[in-house]
Design an enzyme around this catalytic site. Structure first.
Site, PDB file in Angstrom:
ATOM      1  N   ASP A 333       0.854  -1.177   0.000  1.00  0.00           N
ATOM      2  CA  ASP A 333       0.000   0.000   0.000  1.00  0.00           C
ATOM      3  C   ASP A 333       0.896   1.235   0.000  1.00  0.00           C
ATOM      4  O   ASP A 333       1.938   1.247   0.654  1.00  0.00           O
ATOM      5  CB  ASP A 333      -0.891  -0.018   1.244  1.00  0.00           C
ATOM      6  CG  ASP A 333      -1.838   1.159   1.289  1.00  0.00           C
ATOM      7  OD1 ASP A 333      -2.560   1.371   0.304  1.00  0.00           O
ATOM      8  OD2 ASP A 333      -1.858   1.868   2.307  1.00  0.00           O
ATOM      9  N   ASP A 643      -2.189  -0.598   5.925  1.00  0.00           N
ATOM     10  CA  ASP A 643      -2.515  -0.092   7.255  1.00  0.00           C
ATOM     11  C   ASP A 643      -3.963   0.343   7.383  1.00  0.00           C
ATOM     12  O   ASP A 643      -4.436   0.604   8.471  1.00  0.00           O
ATOM     13  CB  ASP A 643      -1.598   1.078   7.638  1.00  0.00           C
ATOM     14  CG  ASP A 643      -1.694   2.238   6.654  1.00  0.00           C
ATOM     15  OD1 ASP A 643      -2.421   2.107   5.644  1.00  0.00           O
ATOM     16  OD2 ASP A 643      -1.050   3.272   6.895  1.00  0.00           O
ATOM     17  N   ASP A 647      -7.445  -2.136   3.283  1.00  0.00           N
ATOM     18  CA  ASP A 647      -6.455  -3.179   2.984  1.00  0.00           C
ATOM     19  C   ASP A 647      -6.824  -4.532   3.589  1.00  0.00           C
ATOM     20  O   ASP A 647      -6.258  -5.559   3.210  1.00  0.00           O
ATOM     21  CB  ASP A 647      -5.072  -2.776   3.536  1.00  0.00           C
ATOM     22  CG  ASP A 647      -4.551  -1.501   2.909  1.00  0.00           C
ATOM     23  OD1 ASP A 647      -4.722  -1.336   1.692  1.00  0.00           O
ATOM     24  OD2 ASP A 647      -3.983  -0.673   3.634  1.00  0.00           O
TER      25      ASP A 647
END
Length: 905
Positions: A333, A643, A647
């Protein structure tokens, strides 16, 4: 109100007043207390389903869920039934030790995770019957009127009915790093979640402004609830090690039971005593089973877990330690993982030229330099000075210190402008005194700028910031470095803006002007044309300091790194280029894909396109999940880092999910297999290295234990087949297994990592544990072991030794050969002598402990009585060590020959 209305209606597509009517509420008075109570009973609390944790008993029983353990439990039970209580006690002892170790390590991992959890219960400001209340978010129901202000966490999905300058940070939900400016205007029904400006989503954070909204979804019906469902629906993929060990254990179980049955059958055919033959068959099974394997796996993984914890990676599930070592793709990410999640001004352009701001993060230390790296004094450049003042004073954010860390309260973009001014020496608290604000025009999505009026001595000054094109409409002049005003060069400013945005930077313009009239007269009608453009401030969420080197290390290790983000393609491309995911030149076709482009791909095109691309931008949680699934379908072992709430489904689907411990959401941590306590992507490089070392050490243990266990079983089979006395008794085999597995084999778990471990390609996920090389090595060593034990047993008998002495000699031969062979297994690619005798001090400790144990079983009368052993003289020991040395030379030659053949002439 129909129970299905809230879940099925596209509230963003309706005008606010229609949503209020649909939910039978009031935009100013909210619901009545009675109606709210009825709806709470009908819809349930505003909570997500709680993940049920395994009970203590379930966690204990889980330690016995292994095919090899099943065989040992059955063998121990049968042995006890035959009144061989010593043998049964040894078997059950091995099983219990393994269970205790596994339970302790699993408990440690869970305790570490509990330490990371923040048990925070949110509250909401709700209007009911016209009165404002503060109540737990769990009590909200559809139709409730909720008030929002800067710093609030949105408690449910809200359809906004009014707002003033409302901005919401949705990065945890959508992945977009910049706050979204909200309004109450109806949108097309098909508008994507990330673009629904009239909805404030549960779990997001209000960064600026205030507003009010009607609750349209609670609990599982919110977008957060939908992601929670995706997490539950995501398949928990078996780790490579788990899958291989499961197959390996089943194979060994079937093979060993087959050998035991063969032994029993041969004994019956030879008309030997059925009970003795059955006991021998059980001894063969127990001897051939590498009962130390489950314990070795647990301890090796636990050691890897401890090493990772020292490097700030907390493992939640032990097999995850090894999975990182076999990872072929890391899906990272962008926001908060590859980047700092701290918006920072990188460059300030003034009509005099560009000025770079060095440093990252919120700590107020910086150096302003020109393009030649020469320092730029702030007071020597009037345009720069007023641009910094505009960014700092026309601002609703605050810079605060939390211990040793600086944090921003409010909008990250405003925070970046506040920080760069503070770094340049303009203290926000001092500015509040020297340039006090007396009036303000707040930012709104329609206005696209913010302007404030300040008292400057006896005069007034207007400071403003906003979108570049909107600010150009408000400015009639521009300011030079000397403070002189000249006509605005709009074309030059737009070219500078394009140059900055092409670098992936977000650009805002600043301006200043003389304040006319009184604060009461200050409104947006007095602004147009009255300002002088002072500069452009360009900012971004910068990459983490070690991100580029970590990405390079992953590439060197043969691991592909892909960025997956909900942010815009331009921003994602710029960050990807900085960290080395893309070349500095124009990205190759297909290397950057957006969510819309992914959705347009056919089922046949999708897998290859996903495998080829390096950056995925503007993707939804569902698309992240599908991306991981597509990569797994292509044969990849996928690690997913993240985080945010968005996700979580992909974290759970991935072979290993890696969450951020400091900035990560609780949903992400619960879905992950590993949590990075320092939120540093570079820690993954260390975790991959440790993971590879773990698998290496497990392979070394298997290479050591298979030949020795097979040799013990074959000795019994051969004795039954030939019809002679057993060279080693079942009790003695149990002694060998119990002591050597702990004192010798487990010491391999402490072996340091091999040189060059991060320069070799990832291990083939389909490569079995039982490779052709391992089969050949197992047959070689077990054959040598059986032959030498038979030879020594026969030699001692032929030369006058008693049966007890001959068996004791064979017993010690097995142990000494296993100890010598242990050193050969310390490296599968290098000579044991090149490693250094003391590189692993645990090996020396283990061998010493085993030597003491062998002395005890050979020479202590009590041990002689229990294990049917007898003292042996020095001559026997000479023969034992001579045979062990000869076997070691043969094994070393077998290891070296392939490398000698591979060398060029």
């Amino acid at each position: 109100m129909s129970a299905s209305v809230s879940a099925t209606t596209a509230h963003h597509g309706l005008p606010a007043h229609e949503v209020v009517l649909l939910l039978e509420s009031d935009p100013y008075h909210g619901l009545s207390d009675g109606e709210a109570a009825q709806r709470l009973e009908r819809f349930g609390p505003n909570t997500l389903a709680v993940v049920t944790r395994a009970s203590l008993l379930a966690r204990i029983l889980r330690q016995f869920h292994h095919p090899l353990i099943y065989v040992l439990l059955v063998a121990g039970t049968i042995t006890a039934g035959l009144k061989e209580f010593v043998d049964a006690a040894v078997i059950f002892g091995v099983v219990v030790i393994n269970a205790i170790v596994g339970f302790i390590q699993e408990s440690k991992a869970e305790a570490a995770l509990q330490g990371l959890r923040s048990m925070v219960h949110t509250h909401a400001k709700v209007v009911r019957e016209g009165h404002e209340h503060t109540m737990p978010s769990e009590e909200l129901v559809p139709g409730d009127l909720v008030l929002l202000a800067a710093g609030d966490k949105v408690p449910a999905d809200l359809r906004l009915v009014r707002q003033t300058g409302l901005s919401v940070n949705e990065s945890a939900l959508t992945g977009e790093s910049t706050p979204v400016h909200k309004d109450e205007v109806a949108l097309p029904e098909g508008t994507p979640v990330a673009d629904r400006r009239n909805i404030a989503y549960s779990g997001t954070l209000v960064t600026a402004g205030h507003g009010a909204g009607i609750v349209v979804a609670t609990g599982a019906e919110t977008e957060l609830g939908e992601i929670h469902r995706l997490v539950g629906a995501a398949e928990v993929v078996a780790t490579p090690l788990t899958a291989k060990l499961a197959w390996f254990s089943k194979f060994l179980t079937i093979a060993i039971l087959g050998l035991a049955a063969l032994t029993f059958g041969v004994g019956l055919l030879r008309r030997q005593d059925a009970v003795e033959t059955f006991t021998a068959a059980i001894a063969l099974a127990v001897g051939a089973i590498p009962e130390g394997l489950p314990t070795a796996v647990t301890i090796t993984l636990a050691i890897g877990m401890a090493r990772m914890a020292k490097r700030r990676a907390v493992i939640r599930r032990l097999p995850a330690v090894e999975t990182l070592g076999s990872t072929t793709v890391i899906c990272a990410d962008k926001t908060g993982t590859l980047t700092e999640n701290q918006m920072t001004v990188q460059s300030i352009w003034t009509p005099h030229g560009e000025i770079r701001a060095t440093g990252t993060g919120y700590a107020p230390d910086v150096l302003l330099c020109d393009t030649d790296d020469a320092p730029v004094p702030v007071n020597a450049n009037a345009a720069l000075r007023w641009s910094l003042l505009a960014g700092a004073c026309s601002n609703d954010a605050a810079l605060v210190r939390d211990g040793t860390r600086w944090q921003i309260v409010g909008d990250p973009t405003e925070g970046a402008m506040l920080v760069v001014a503070a770094k340049a020496g303009f203290n926000p608290e001092r500015l509040a005194t020297t340039l006090p604000q007396v009036a303000a025009i707040p930012f709104s999505s329609e206005r696209q700028y913010m302007a404030t009026l300040h008292r400057d001595g006896t005069d007034h000054v207007v400071l403003a910031k906003g979108a570049v094109e909107r600010m150009l409409d408000l400015c009639g002049t521009e300011m030079g470095a000397d403070g002189a005003l000249r006509p605005l060069d709009r074309a030059t400013v737009l070219r500078a803006t394009e140059m900055l945005t092409s670098r992936g930077l977000r650009v805002l313009a600043t301006g200043m002007g003389a304040g006319a009239g009184t604060p009461d007269d200050f409104d947006e009608n007095v602004i147009p044309g009255s300002l002088a453009l002072t500069g452009l401030q360009a900012m971004s969420d910068p990459p983490r300091a070690a991100a580029a080197s970590a990405v390079a290390a992953c590439h060197s290790a043969g691991i592909a790194v892909k960025m997956i983000t909900g942010d815009h393609a331009g921003t994602a491309t710029a960050i990807a280029t900085e960290v080395g995911l893309l070349d500095n030149t124009e990205p190759a076709a297909g290397s950057v894909l957006t969510g819309a482009e992914l959705a347009a791909l056919s089922a046949d095109q999708y897998p290859e396109a996903v495998d080829t691309a390096s950056v995925f931008a503007r993707v939804s949680p569902e698309q992240k999940l599908r991306l991981v699934q597509a990569l797994q379908a292509r044969g990849h072992v996928v690690a997913m880092t993240g985080d945010g709430v968005n996700d979580a489904p992909a974290l759970r689907q991935a072979n290993i999910g890696v969450a951020m411990g400091r900035g990560g959401t609780e949903v992400a941590k619960d879905a992950a297999d590993m949590v990075l306590t320092d939120d540093d992507f570079a820690t993954i490089e260390a975790a991959v290295e440790e993971g590879r070392g773990v698998f290496d050490n497990l392979t070394k243990f298997i290479t050591w234990t298979l030949p020795t266990n097979l040799g013990e079983g074959l000795v019994i089979l051969a004795a039954i087949a030939v019809g002679v006395a057993l060279p080693i008794l079942p009790t003695q085999i149990l002694w060998i297994n119990m002591t050597t597995a702990i004192a010798l084999g487990l010491m391999l778990a402490f072996e340091p990592k091999e040189a060059g471990i991060m320069t070799r390609p990832p291990r083939d996920p389909d490569q079995p544990l039982l490779t052709g090389w391992l089969v050949r090595r197992t047959l070689l060593v077990s054959t040598l072991l059986v032959a030498s034990a038979w030879w020594l047993f026969a030699w001692e008998l032929d030369n006058g030794a008693g049966l007890h002495e001959a068996r004791t000699a064979a017993l010690n031969l097995f142990v000494v050969v296993e100890a010598f062979y242990l050193f050969s297994c310390r490296s599968l690619t290098r000579s044991a002598w090149r490693l250094g005798m003391f590189a692993n001090r645990w090996i020396i400790l283990g061998v010493s402990a085993q030597a003491i144990a062998q002395f005890a079983i050979t020479y202590l009368p009590a041990m002689n009585m229990v294990f049917d052993t007898a003292p042996i003289d020095i001559g026997v020991w000479v023969r034992i060590f001579a045979v062990a040395t000869a076997i070691t030379i043969v094994v070393a030659t077998d290891t070296l020959l392939p490398r000698i053949r591979a060398q060029p002439p």
